[in-house]
Design a protein around this motif. Structure first.
Motif, PDB file in Angstrom:
ATOM      1  N   PRO A 170       7.236  -1.032   4.714  1.00  0.00           N
ATOM      2  CA  PRO A 170       7.243   0.115   5.624  1.00  0.00           C
ATOM      3  C   PRO A 170       5.973   0.180   6.467  1.00  0.00           C
ATOM      4  N   LEU A 171       6.157   0.491   7.731  1.00  0.00           N
ATOM      5  CA  LEU A 171       5.073   0.654   8.695  1.00  0.00           C
ATOM      6  C   LEU A 171       5.287   1.986   9.393  1.00  0.00           C
TER       7      LEU A 171
ATOM      8  N   GLN B 167       9.917  -2.280   8.108  1.00  0.00           N
ATOM      9  CA  GLN B 167      10.751  -1.098   8.275  1.00  0.00           C
ATOM     10  C   GLN B 167       9.886  -0.093   9.024  1.00  0.00           C
ATOM     11  N   VAL B 168      10.180   0.107  10.282  1.00  0.00           N
ATOM     12  CA  VAL B 168       9.345   0.915  11.165  1.00  0.00           C
ATOM     13  C   VAL B 168       9.771   2.382  11.118  1.00  0.00           C
TER      14      VAL B 168
ATOM     15  N   PRO C  25       4.736   2.772  -1.068  1.00  0.00           N
ATOM     16  CA  PRO C  25       3.480   2.658  -0.309  1.00  0.00           C
ATOM     17  C   PRO C  25       3.727   2.003   1.048  1.00  0.00           C
ATOM     18  N   ALA C  26       3.061   2.531   2.066  1.00  0.00           N
ATOM     19  CA  ALA C  26       3.300   2.075   3.441  1.00  0.00           C
ATOM     20  C   ALA C  26       1.995   1.716   4.134  1.00  0.00           C
ATOM     21  N   ILE C  27       2.129   0.864   5.127  1.00  0.00           N
ATOM     22  CA  ILE C  27       1.036   0.607   6.066  1.00  0.00           C
ATOM     23  C   ILE C  27       1.092   1.747   7.078  1.00  0.00           C
ATOM     24  N   ILE C  28      -0.042   2.383   7.317  1.00  0.00           N
ATOM     25  CA  ILE C  28      -0.104   3.500   8.250  1.00  0.00           C
ATOM     26  C   ILE C  28      -0.909   3.058   9.469  1.00  0.00           C
TER      27      ILE C  28
ATOM     28  N   SER D 246      -0.566   1.420   1.532  1.00  0.00           N
ATOM     29  CA  SER D 246      -0.885   0.023   1.218  1.00  0.00           C
ATOM     30  C   SER D 246      -1.899  -0.560   2.195  1.00  0.00           C
ATOM     31  N   GLY D 247      -2.101   0.105   3.326  1.00  0.00           N
ATOM     32  CA  GLY D 247      -3.095  -0.336   4.302  1.00  0.00           C
ATOM     33  C   GLY D 247      -3.097   0.605   5.489  1.00  0.00           C
ATOM     34  N   ILE D 248      -4.179   0.550   6.267  1.00  0.00           N
ATOM     35  CA  ILE D 248      -4.234   1.371   7.482  1.00  0.00           C
ATOM     36  C   ILE D 248      -4.670   0.507   8.659  1.00  0.00           C
ATOM     37  N   ILE D 249      -4.170   0.869   9.813  1.00  0.00           N
ATOM     38  CA  ILE D 249      -4.557   0.243  11.079  1.00  0.00           C
ATOM     39  C   ILE D 249      -5.015   1.381  11.975  1.00  0.00           C
TER      40      ILE D 249
END
Length: 138
Positions: free
Chosen positions: A28-29, A54-55, A93-96, A118-121
């Protein structure tokens, strides 16, 4: 590739949060637009990103098609909206990825609910404007 997005709303108990969700093509993003912008600001990148993720593109409260809460548009409240979004919609958990003030929400999530992240941008995030006393005055 024609992207099939599902449009929906999440009731956080305080405000309706509008979002688009793509097919489950990977981790997931979550895309969080900046202040004054809606999820439409991600229109050009959602299809390419949906090939491997998965946006989820989400309108922050008071923006786009999300509800407005007069006097309650503060980062802890917005962060809590996204905490509920991660728990009830994403469910893993998702990348944000946050643009500008959306990056401040991504930072809030990483600091306050790391088990859901799971991570951030951070895209052009005004990190230093989030320091005291300026944050208190917003």
């Amino acid at each position: 590739m024609k992207l099939q997005l599902k449009e929906n709303n999440l009731d956080t108990g305080e405000v309706l949060i509008h979002y688009l969700a793509g097919p489950d093509n990977g981790p997931p993003l979550v895309l969080i637009p900046g202040q004054g912008l809606s999820l439409e600001s991600y229109q050009r990148v959602m299809t390419p990103l949906a090939k491997n993720f998965q946006v989820f593109a989400v309108d922050v409260r008071g923006h786009g098609k999300s509800g407005w809460t007069t006097g309650k548009n503060h980062f802890p409240n917005m962060g809590n909206d996204f905490k509920i979004f991660l728990e009830q919609v994403v469910r893993r958990p998702a990348i944000i990825s946050g643009n500008s003030s959306g990056g401040l929400i991504a930072l809030w999530l990483a600091a306050n609910v790391p088990e859901l992240v799971s991570g951030i941008i951070l895209e052009d995030t005004p990190v230093f404007s989030a320091e005291w006393p300026r944050l208190r005055d917003d």
